[in-house]
Design a protein around this motif. Structure first.
Motif, PDB file in Angstrom:
ATOM      1  N   THR A   2      42.316  44.308  40.336  1.00  0.00           N
ATOM      2  CA  THR A   2      42.901  44.088  40.970  1.00  0.00           C
ATOM      3  C   THR A   2      42.269  43.968  42.290  1.00  0.00           C
ATOM      4  N   ASP A  42      43.434  38.711  40.638  1.00  0.00           N
ATOM      5  CA  ASP A  42      41.765  38.912  41.247  1.00  0.00           C
ATOM      6  C   ASP A  42      41.767  37.448  41.440  1.00  0.00           C
ATOM      7  N   PRO A  57      38.487  45.329  46.241  1.00  0.00           N
ATOM      8  CA  PRO A  57      38.826  45.050  45.165  1.00  0.00           C
ATOM      9  C   PRO A  57      38.693  46.210  44.484  1.00  0.00           C
TER      10      PRO A  57
END
Length: 109
Positions: A2, A42, A57
């Motif tokens: 994510t 993502d 990230p």
């Protein structure tokens, strides 16, 4: 994986990221935005859109505390699906270190 909103968003809250998110996984607090980790797909389109360089990230080891914070506040704050106006003094806060103490748990109005 994510993406995670970090300290650099605090008091900047530009919201450019919101307008490009294909799954509407941003949630708004009074002083920053967060990403719901279970909703983020993502795709990464939000990361380069952030003028404050506040999105990373979750594979970045420096964001682990922020990942937990994003998850907690995403469960409490309202979902945001459209870019709003950033704070009038956002540019004054952009790039300043040590903003964590300015984070509030208050949802956006």
């Amino acid at each position: 994986m994510t993406y995670v909103v970090t300290e650099q968003c605090i008091r900047c809250k530009y919201m450019d990221c919101v307008s490009v998110c294909p799954v509407d996984c941003f949630y708004a607090g009074e002083t920053m935005l967060v990403i719901h980790p279970d909703e983020c797909i993502d795709c990464g389109v939000c990361e380069p859109e952030c003028p404050a360089d506040a999105i990373r990230p979750d594979t970045d080891p420096s964001v682990q505390d922020w990942l937990a914070l994003n998850a907690a506040y995403a469960a409490q704050w309202p979902n945001i699906t459209e870019k709003g106006e950033p704070p009038a003094d956002a540019d004054d806060w952009k790039g300043k270190p040590g903003k964590r103490d300015l984070l509030t748990d208050t949802p956006a109005a």
